[in-house]
Design a protein around this motif. Structure first.
Motif, PDB file in Angstrom:
ATOM      1  N   ASP A 316       0.807  -1.293  -0.001  1.00 24.97           N
ATOM      2  CA  ASP A 316       0.108   0.045  -0.002  1.00 24.97           C
ATOM      3  C   ASP A 316       0.913   1.144  -0.146  1.00 24.97           C
ATOM      4  OD1 ASP A 316      -1.783   2.031   0.510  1.00 24.97           O
ATOM      5  OD2 ASP A 316      -2.719   0.955   2.300  1.00 24.97           O
ATOM      6  N   PHE A 318       0.567   4.134   0.512  1.00 28.23           N
ATOM      7  CA  PHE A 318       0.249   5.293   1.535  1.00 28.23           C
ATOM      8  C   PHE A 318       0.996   4.775   2.711  1.00 28.23           C
ATOM      9  CE2 PHE A 318      -2.848   5.560  -1.528  1.00 28.23           C
ATOM     10  CZ  PHE A 318      -3.032   7.182  -1.716  1.00 28.23           C
ATOM     11  N   LYS A 319       1.690   3.745   3.004  1.00 29.22           N
ATOM     12  CA  LYS A 319       1.982   3.269   4.064  1.00 29.22           C
ATOM     13  C   LYS A 319       3.615   2.849   3.956  1.00 29.22           C
ATOM     14  CE  LYS A 319      -2.138   0.959   5.420  1.00 29.22           C
ATOM     15  NZ  LYS A 319      -2.706  -0.304   6.244  1.00 29.22           N
ATOM     16  N   PRO A 320       4.269   2.928   5.075  1.00 34.44           N
ATOM     17  CA  PRO A 320       5.760   2.639   5.055  1.00 34.44           C
ATOM     18  C   PRO A 320       5.981   1.410   4.511  1.00 34.44           C
ATOM     19  CG  PRO A 320       5.178   3.705   7.227  1.00 34.44           C
ATOM     20  CD  PRO A 320       3.952   3.323   6.305  1.00 34.44           C
ATOM     21  N   THR A 335       8.102   5.816   2.643  1.00 39.99           N
ATOM     22  CA  THR A 335       6.793   6.001   2.044  1.00 39.99           C
ATOM     23  C   THR A 335       6.942   7.013   0.812  1.00 39.99           C
ATOM     24  OG1 THR A 335       6.028   5.890   4.394  1.00 39.99           O
ATOM     25  CG2 THR A 335       4.788   6.974   2.785  1.00 39.99           C
ATOM     26  N   ASP A 365       1.548  -2.512  -5.831  1.00 39.97           N
ATOM     27  CA  ASP A 365       0.398  -1.835  -5.063  1.00 39.97           C
ATOM     28  C   ASP A 365      -0.256  -2.069  -6.530  1.00 39.97           C
ATOM     29  OD1 ASP A 365      -1.888  -0.383  -4.588  1.00 39.97           O
ATOM     30  OD2 ASP A 365      -0.569   1.117  -3.703  1.00 39.97           O
ATOM     31  N   THR A 435      -6.477  10.587  -0.957  1.00 39.07           N
ATOM     32  CA  THR A 435      -6.132   9.735   0.132  1.00 39.07           C
ATOM     33  C   THR A 435      -6.378   8.300  -0.213  1.00 39.07           C
ATOM     34  OG1 THR A 435      -8.657   9.573   0.776  1.00 39.07           O
ATOM     35  CG2 THR A 435      -7.415  11.301   1.729  1.00 39.07           C
ATOM     36  N   PRO A 436      -6.001   7.222   0.772  1.00 30.63           N
ATOM     37  CA  PRO A 436      -6.271   5.741   0.195  1.00 30.63           C
ATOM     38  C   PRO A 436      -7.672   5.481  -0.149  1.00 30.63           C
ATOM     39  CG  PRO A 436      -4.722   6.068   2.408  1.00 30.63           C
ATOM     40  CD  PRO A 436      -5.280   7.425   2.001  1.00 30.63           C
ATOM     41  N   GLU A 552      12.599  10.961   5.157  1.00 28.83           N
ATOM     42  CA  GLU A 552      11.901  10.019   5.731  1.00 28.83           C
ATOM     43  C   GLU A 552      12.331  10.177   7.184  1.00 28.83           C
ATOM     44  OE1 GLU A 552       8.923   6.908   5.856  1.00 28.83           O
ATOM     45  OE2 GLU A 552       9.589   8.139   4.165  1.00 28.83           O
TER      46      GLU A 552
END
Length: 691
Positions: A316, A318-320, A335, A365, A435-436, A552
């Motif tokens: 994903d 949007f996530k680390p 990220t 992804d 946004t996700p 980061e």
């Protein structure tokens, strides 16, 4: 008059003369001042960190099993030769055994004591030793006789009942006797691995190394014992991963960057290779806290754990996501969303591998759309083709035209996304960015888009398309992250021409592998990075894949990116393709479709259109405004600086020209002459005709 403040522990100066009005100095240390009542505690883990991590536990077991297996194979292969050598040494071993047994039975080890009593004429002591010797001889003789009788009887019994076992016992006896017949300095069975013992890190060694870096405050603190100057160890030296960790407070006024700048001298003081020594600050403590981590082996020689996403897993954006390890082999996350990325280094240091790794992360992804452009032309990004919406490898004009058309599509997509974001209610899009949840809504078309440029200096310096591509990429770097578009720019020549300031100044994530000077270092990592001790110049030619990562977290980190070679990358892409097929996101190049041919900009011709023949010279800001009015789809957002940089490749120089404002006020501003633009068009057309 202002009072003079002095510490309470200093001597009170003499009273001022009577003819002055100066009050006496005031002590600043109040003995009645209460303590803050705050105690900071750090609890050490009950269970060792390597036992709490499944991966670290498996790695430890794997290392132990590997060593045992290697030693078994090594000695097993040489076992026949060991047996032959030991058998040849058996006679000498037997002679040593007989000699030693004879000495033991007759109590020869006590003979010097008896001789001493004779010389001293100590009759009573001699008689006591003689009685003791007689008792020993009787007991030892009996033991020897019994052993010989029973040993012979046992051998005869085996000869009758189990001859094969007798041969085994005999062979074992011969080898055992041969073992005792070895020369002490030349054993038959040597070690399978020759080990060089590393020196254990101690406080004395750490202080010796810090003294060696030549910092006057540190050296003075060490000579004075430390505590008076604030220098002290804050905890005991411990094992931390494949190395040692020492935490200490530096003297007042000294910061970890002062030590980091002298890393080579520090390594010399520790008697370790440069790649083993990694000083750093502690972001959880004050600015004078130093963490000194000393590895057992250089970072480039330490076995790294496998990339967790190599064989399984989905991403994903949007996530680390884990993309590498630090010096202690701890996972480092990145990220990619809401960031533009810059990668810089000299050639052959792992820049393209790092770019490909980031694109592999994006490929996992299934929502993401990938665009990969390899201007080196070697096909290093080729494994990504099956999942790329747009892909090109090469630097010919037709390759650049393909990229320009693809980037024009992306520019239109950026505008469309901005309109979609504006149209959404605040309840659904409160921060005016993707946004996700919005990215997962296929009806909005706000899925992540990741575009990677390898050797980005090639398109930016192209005579015909360079200005347009620079303009689009700068816009993507500035506005793209909020709209779900991630630009990744990698170059082996990090300078203002290869990495335009509009991109380098707005990039959030920065990765700098080895570079040769402070200018390139700061171009990639940001102005002032070199002065702050964040120096990619310290890496050696063997530190491939090791880089400074900035953006980061609060502080830059040294990271070794996961190594994924071409065949492994292809396997990851096969898995990514399956994920995308299930999600329904196989588009563009992946299904054989290229970008649509679109009419691009003819900058020189457009300038002549907006600058009248009666205008000898005009300000660049006015040229930009007129170009935007002429073709807003191409020149939207242009300023006078864009005009200046876009005309450089064509040899059109800008200078201070006279003009009048809308209020009729005359001023000198940066501008161009129409005749210079017309001459550039003539040269361009002549060159193309000759080609």
């Amino acid at each position: 008059m202002t009072d003079t403040l002095i510490p309470a522990y200093t001597e009170t100066p003499a009273a001022p003369p009577a003819d002055t009005d100066s009050p006496p100095p005031v002590a600043v240390d109040n003995p009645q001042l209460p303590e803050p009542g705050v105690t900071l505690e750090k609890r050490r883990p009950v269970i060792a960190p390597w036992l709490r991590s499944r991966r670290d536990l498996l790695a430890t077991v794997e290392r132990a099993a590997g060593r045992a297996g290697y030693a078994t194979a090594y000695h097993g292969l040489r076992a026949p030769w060991y047996a032959t050598q030991l058998a040849l040494m058996a006679p000498r071993g037997a002679a040593r055994l007989v000699t030693a047994t004879n000495k033991w039975v007759w109590d020869r080890e006590a003979a010097p004591l008896r001789d001493y009593t004779v010389r001293q004429e100590d009759v009573e002591e001699y008689m006591r030793l003689a009685r003791l010797r007689a008792g020993r001889i009787r007991l030892r003789g009996l033991v020897t006789v019994v052993a010989c009788v029973f040993g012979l009887g046992f051998a005869l019994w085996l000869y009758v009942m189990a001859p094969a076992s007798l041969y085994v016992f005999a062979a074992g006896g011969v080898l055992t006797i041969g073992y005792f017949g070895q020369q002490p300095d030349a054993p038959v069975i040597g070690p399978a691995v020759m080990r060089t013992e590393l020196q254990k890190l101690t406080g004395t060694i750490v202080l010796r190394a810090l003294d060696a870096i030549g910092n006057t405050k540190i050296s003075a603190a060490i000579k004075k014992g430390g505590d008076m100057n604030g220098m002290r160890f804050t905890s005991e030296i411990t094992r931390d991963g494949p190395g040692y960790r020492a935490d200490l407070d530096l003297p007042y006024g000294v910061v970890p960057e002062d030590v980091m700048e002298e890393r080579q001298a520090l390594a010399s003081g520790l008697r370790r290779k440069l790649g083993c020594v990694w000083p750093s600050g502690d972001p959880d403590e004050h600015e004078g806290r130093l963490i000194l981590w000393v590895g057992d082996k250089p970072m480039n020689e330490t076995s790294k754990p496998a990339w967790p996403l190599l064989k399984e897993g989905e991403v994903d954006l949007f996530k680390p996501v884990v993309f590498g390890n630090d010096q202690r082999m701890r996972d480092i996350m990145v990220t990619l969303m809401f960031a533009s990325v810059v990668i810089g280094s000299i050639p052959r240091m792992g820049k393209t591998f790092l770019l490909r790794l980031l694109l592999l992360i994006a490929a996992l992804d299934p929502r993401a759309q990938l665009m990969a452009f390899d201007f080196k032309g070697t096909g290093d990004l080729g494994p990504l083709e099956p999942v790329c919406h747009r892909y090109r490898s090469g630097e010919e004009d037709e390759d650049l035209l393909y990229v320009v058309n693809a980037m024009r599509e992306l520019k239109d997509e950026l505008r469309r996304r901005a309109k979609v974001i504006r149209s959404l209610p605040k309840a659904r899009c409160p921060e005016s960015k993707v946004t996700p949840a919005l990215a997962s809504d296929k009806s909005l078309g706000l899925h992540p888009i990741v575009v990677g440029f390898d050797e980005c200096q090639v398109p930016f310096e192209h005579e015909k398309y360079g200005a347009e591509l620079e303009s689009i990429c700068t816009d993507i770097t500035k506005r793209g992250p909020a709209l779900g578009i991630v630009g990744i720019f990698a170059t082996q020549r990090p300078d203002a021409k290869s990495l335009p300031p509009g991109i380098s100044a707005n990039a959030v994530l920065r990765f700098c592998l080895k570079v040769m000077g402070h200018t390139a270092n700061d171009m990639v990592l940001g102005t002032g990075a070199y002065k702050a001790g964040v120096r990619a110049t310290m890496f050696s030619r063997s530190d491939r894949g090791i880089c400074w990562m900035s953006g980061e977290g609060d502080d830059p980190l040294i990271v070794a990116s996961a190594f994924v070679d071409g065949p492994a990358a292809e396997q990851v892409v096969v898995r990514a393709r399956r994920l995308r097929e299930a999600y329904g996101n196989i588009t563009g190049h992946a299904i054989g479709e290229g970008p649509a041919e679109t009419s691009g900009m003819d900058l020189l011709g457009d300038i002549l259109k907006v600058v009248g023949a009666d205008e000898e010279q005009v300000w660049n800001e006015r040229v930009a405004a007129r170009l935007t009015e002429l073709r807003p789809d191409v020149y939207e957002g242009w300023t006078g600086e864009n005009v200046t940089s876009a005309l450089k490749p064509w040899g059109v120089k800008t200078a201070q020209v006279w003009g009048t404002t809308d209020d009729g006020e005359g001023k000198n501003r940066r501008g161009i002459k129409r005749a210079d633009v017309a001459a550039a068009i003539t040269r361009r057309d002549a060159d193309r005709a000759a080609t």
